[in-house]
Write a protein that holds these residues in place. Sequence first.
Motif, mmCIF file in Angstrom:
data_model
loop_
_atom_site.group_PDB
_atom_site.id
_atom_site.type_symbol
_atom_site.label_atom_id
_atom_site.label_comp_id
_atom_site.label_asym_id
_atom_site.label_seq_id
_atom_site.Cartn_x
_atom_site.Cartn_y
_atom_site.Cartn_z
ATOM 1 N N ASN A 170 1.058 -3.576 15.494
ATOM 2 C CA ASN A 170 1.225 -3.033 14.194
ATOM 3 C C ASN A 170 0.742 -1.276 13.746
ATOM 4 N N SER A 171 -0.587 -1.552 14.744
ATOM 5 C CA SER A 171 -0.975 0.062 14.159
ATOM 6 C C SER A 171 0.232 1.532 14.369
ATOM 7 N N VAL A 172 1.299 1.059 14.314
ATOM 8 C CA VAL A 172 2.899 1.808 14.403
ATOM 9 C C VAL A 172 3.026 1.596 13.110
ATOM 10 N N LEU A 173 2.871 0.235 12.378
ATOM 11 C CA LEU A 173 3.637 0.376 11.066
ATOM 12 C C LEU A 173 2.489 0.388 10.462
ATOM 13 N N ALA A 174 1.709 0.543 10.683
ATOM 14 C CA ALA A 174 0.403 0.911 9.349
ATOM 15 C C ALA A 174 0.695 1.923 9.045
ATOM 16 N N ILE A 175 0.636 3.315 10.117
ATOM 17 C CA ILE A 175 0.514 4.540 10.117
ATOM 18 C C ILE A 175 2.339 4.854 9.357
ATOM 19 N N GLY A 176 3.071 4.438 10.088
ATOM 20 C CA GLY A 176 4.617 4.613 9.552
ATOM 21 C C GLY A 176 4.806 4.489 7.442
ATOM 22 N N ALA A 177 3.965 3.392 7.757
ATOM 23 C CA ALA A 177 4.729 2.766 5.607
ATOM 24 C C ALA A 177 3.449 3.881 5.217
ATOM 25 N N VAL A 178 2.579 4.181 5.343
ATOM 26 C CA VAL A 178 1.500 5.350 5.245
ATOM 27 C C VAL A 178 2.214 6.502 4.975
ATOM 28 N N PHE A 179 2.501 7.926 5.909
ATOM 29 C CA PHE A 179 3.298 8.255 5.893
ATOM 30 C C PHE A 179 4.709 8.776 5.382
ATOM 31 N N SER A 180 5.345 7.958 5.904
ATOM 32 C CA SER A 180 6.708 7.685 5.450
ATOM 33 C C SER A 180 6.433 8.098 3.929
ATOM 34 N N ALA A 181 5.702 6.333 3.347
ATOM 35 C CA ALA A 181 5.769 6.910 1.900
ATOM 36 C C ALA A 181 5.495 8.246 1.350
ATOM 37 N N LEU A 182 4.781 9.293 1.859
ATOM 38 C CA LEU A 182 4.628 10.294 1.387
ATOM 39 C C LEU A 182 5.017 11.467 1.932
ATOM 40 N N GLU A 183 5.981 10.946 3.271
ATOM 41 C CA GLU A 183 7.073 12.134 2.856
ATOM 42 C C GLU A 183 8.340 11.694 2.263
ATOM 43 N N ILE A 184 7.694 11.444 0.854
ATOM 44 C CA ILE A 184 8.773 11.522 -0.213
ATOM 45 C C ILE A 184 8.247 12.093 -1.238
ATOM 46 N N VAL A 185 6.834 12.229 -1.610
ATOM 47 C CA VAL A 185 6.002 12.839 -2.407
ATOM 48 C C VAL A 185 6.926 14.361 -2.803
ATOM 49 N N PRO A 186 6.665 14.911 -2.012
ATOM 50 C CA PRO A 186 7.659 16.281 -2.165
ATOM 51 C C PRO A 186 8.310 16.366 -2.884
ATOM 52 N N LEU A 187 9.090 15.019 -2.994
ATOM 53 C CA LEU A 187 10.417 15.142 -3.260
ATOM 54 C C LEU A 187 10.810 15.119 -5.250
ATOM 55 N N ALA A 188 9.437 14.469 -5.146
ATOM 56 C CA ALA A 188 9.490 14.064 -6.965
ATOM 57 C C ALA A 188 9.600 15.630 -7.685
ATOM 58 N N LEU A 189 9.462 16.412 -7.212
ATOM 59 C CA LEU A 189 9.401 17.786 -8.018
ATOM 60 C C LEU A 189 10.888 18.503 -7.703
ATOM 61 N N VAL A 190 11.723 17.283 -6.936
ATOM 62 C CA VAL A 190 13.220 18.878 -6.517
ATOM 63 C C VAL A 190 14.142 19.161 -8.241
ATOM 64 N N GLY A 191 13.983 18.899 -8.393
ATOM 65 C CA GLY A 191 14.465 18.575 -10.093
ATOM 66 C C GLY A 191 13.969 20.027 -10.692
ATOM 67 N N VAL A 192 12.506 20.095 -10.492
ATOM 68 C CA VAL A 192 11.641 21.121 -10.959
ATOM 69 C C VAL A 192 12.746 22.804 -9.993
ATOM 70 N N LEU A 247 0.225 -0.833 0.121
ATOM 71 C CA LEU A 247 -0.042 -0.130 0.289
ATOM 72 C C LEU A 247 1.248 1.424 -0.044
ATOM 73 N N SER A 248 2.227 1.204 0.800
ATOM 74 C CA SER A 248 2.728 2.836 0.986
ATOM 75 C C SER A 248 3.675 2.170 -0.221
ATOM 76 N N VAL A 249 3.631 1.575 -1.781
ATOM 77 C CA VAL A 249 4.366 1.951 -2.176
ATOM 78 C C VAL A 249 2.847 2.770 -3.269
ATOM 79 N N VAL A 250 1.230 2.143 -3.606
ATOM 80 C CA VAL A 250 1.106 2.367 -4.008
ATOM 81 C C VAL A 250 0.686 4.013 -3.780
#
Length: 759
Positions: free
Chosen positions: A543-565, A235-238
């Motif tokens: 397990n709840s910590v693992l779930a929240i960490g997986a989701v939001f650590s993936a979203l943490e990477i999202v803003p880096l997608a436009l770092v080249g801009v 889910l984190s990758v998705v």
Amino acid sequence: MKSTNRLWLVLGLVMMASFAVLGLMGQQIYREAPPEPARIVAEDGRVLYTLDNIQQGRLAWQSMGGMQVGSIWGHGAYLAPDWSADWLHREALALLDMWSWRHYGLPYDRLDEEGRAALKVRLKAELRTNTYDPANGTITVSRDRAAAMAEVANHYISLFGNDPALESLRRDYAIANNAVPDLKRREDITAFFFWTAWAAGTDRPNDIITYTNNWPHEPLIDNVPSASNIMWSVLSVVLLVAGVGALVWYHAATQHEDECKAPAADPLSALKPTPSMRATAKYFWTVIGLFLLQITLGAVTAHYAVEGHDFYGIPLADYLPYAVTRTWHTQLAVFWIATAWLATGLYIAPAISGHEPKFQKLGVNALWGALVFVVLGSMAGEWMGVQQMFDLNTNWWFGHQGWEYVDLGRFWQILLFVGLMLWLVLVGRALWPSLKRPDESKPVLLVMFLSTIAIGLFYAAGFMWGKHTHISMVEYWRWWVVHLWVEGFFEVFATAVISLLFVRLGLVRALTANVAVLAATVVFLFGGVLGTAHHWYFAGTPNSVLAIGAVFSALEIVPLALVGVEAFATYRHSKAAPWVATYRWPILFFVAVSFWNLLGAGVFGFLINPPISLYYVQGLNLTANHAHSALFGVYGMLGIGLMLFCLRGLCDRLAWNDNLLKWAFWMLNGGLAMMVFMSLFPAGVYQAYASITEGLWYARSAEIIQSPVMRFLVWMRVPGDIVFSFGAFAIAFFAYRLVRGGRAGQAKDKAAVTAMPAE
């Protein structure tokens, strides 16, 4: 204005919701952490360990360097074993061999497949069955397990002592001979190690996963990734792909050309530094000195991986063991980067407001003295702690706390917090006039001011644990300091400062900067605050910590997608007008920040962030690969860029040498890239294969760490280290030229004034 009002509202909601969830996670971690037993007894009634043994053992482990000597639950240094995984594997093998000799008359490794399978089924039932009785706080173990525990404990008692039979293994682990001379402390350390391994191998009540979510990988007892681990990883990758797509769409829909014509001349050329601004110069010289010392200690620390106790034949470990050099190396990284950012705040605040508060220079000088005292005092205390000069209580206060990045004793922590409060007052009082008057950059100023408050206050998270606080809760609060304080609010502060600099230089419109800074802060903190949970996957959390960490650590990477801009836009600023060339290299250091943000924090960060990935590689060199490329590549480059911007206004511009900065820039970036791609990354991949195929214990064993492949990869750090060091020395020589040129200019001006005829 309406757009910024909406962004302020969104930012407020994000912060309130994120910290509310973070608080609830802390409550759940506290309730569901592995129980600390009052006693551990054998089935015949013998008391093997007590809670006091476990607690004193943890303090003794901390006194010898703690997370700087191996790791616990994957957190710590990479050279010695992970003690939880190592104990678990040694205990399992001891039981298997005991039963194999008893029933088959052969060692376990000589049994046929059927015999091994039968014993493994018995072993899994023996180790994973939870025998903790909450009514009396007792863990009961079988006689056989008690015998296996004694065998493993004797190994560690000898290892941390001076047993000649384990001299070679101590060298492989870079553990000093007689690291813990006191026998009672060594015995207590085994109690702490056993308890951490028990939590890693024992199922939670009414569950089929262990207290550490089946970490570490240990095939002997079927410690393998849980179903929730795999599901949340997918889910984190998705979510990452969806988040990147949404961000690109939003960027394309909202961004449009907003060219800002650069002024004809440098707007900051007429800026006259105030006395307090000039007083910040010593901070930057201190930054360079600490940076050089950190690099030296890093070279020594890396070399211990091949010689263990020596530095090219010199028995350095007798005086400066690995635990000390690695402590200083990691701590100085935080110190010099933070000092660069703190000094920038002290310089920028009066420059923006045009106001020099009364006694501001005195405060700046006093703060510098306090910082130097804390740095040197904490380093001395850590050395004395590792050398076992303190009792355990004194060590906790003045010596080595044993928690990576928060190693300094509690006394030094308190002084550092007092210094941050002084910094908050100094920056706030200088910045306040600009906050009161109308200013088109007020939103950015407010972000800078609020992040200054957060930087001052959030270090207090380091006071939320005591000597005997449960280690799961220590990890909860420790990552508030490391992730939220260092990686979070400092980055928001730096983003605001850079935007203000570009606005003041006339390279960016104020309205554009306002929207950009607020939007970046919202996006970053949306994933960044709850993304802290990815550090807690296997720290005795539910397990709840693992779930929240997986989701939001993936979203943490999202803003880096436009770092080249962002990088391209920053690079364009260096070509906006001829006079901007004088800021070329400070701006290019900001471009480097964007590059390493994408590679170090983004690519290498997400490589280890999903639960399924971190399950196998936590505590391996892929973590070190991410740490080096992100910590220096992002925060170090940012600190240097900010420092150069400030020095541009503090020093004689005629002494400015772009050629030295050119060499420094390319050698620092090139050396870091060589270090990463020639050593740390391939070493991490090699260890990851060992961890996946055999288990974490094997990836961290002397057999792998001291293998010809790993030794070769350690030596492959040398070329990158040399190039990187030359870059650092180029920065140092550049600073020396500035000081020398400034003094020469002052002397020339003084001579000219003296020679002027009287009117």
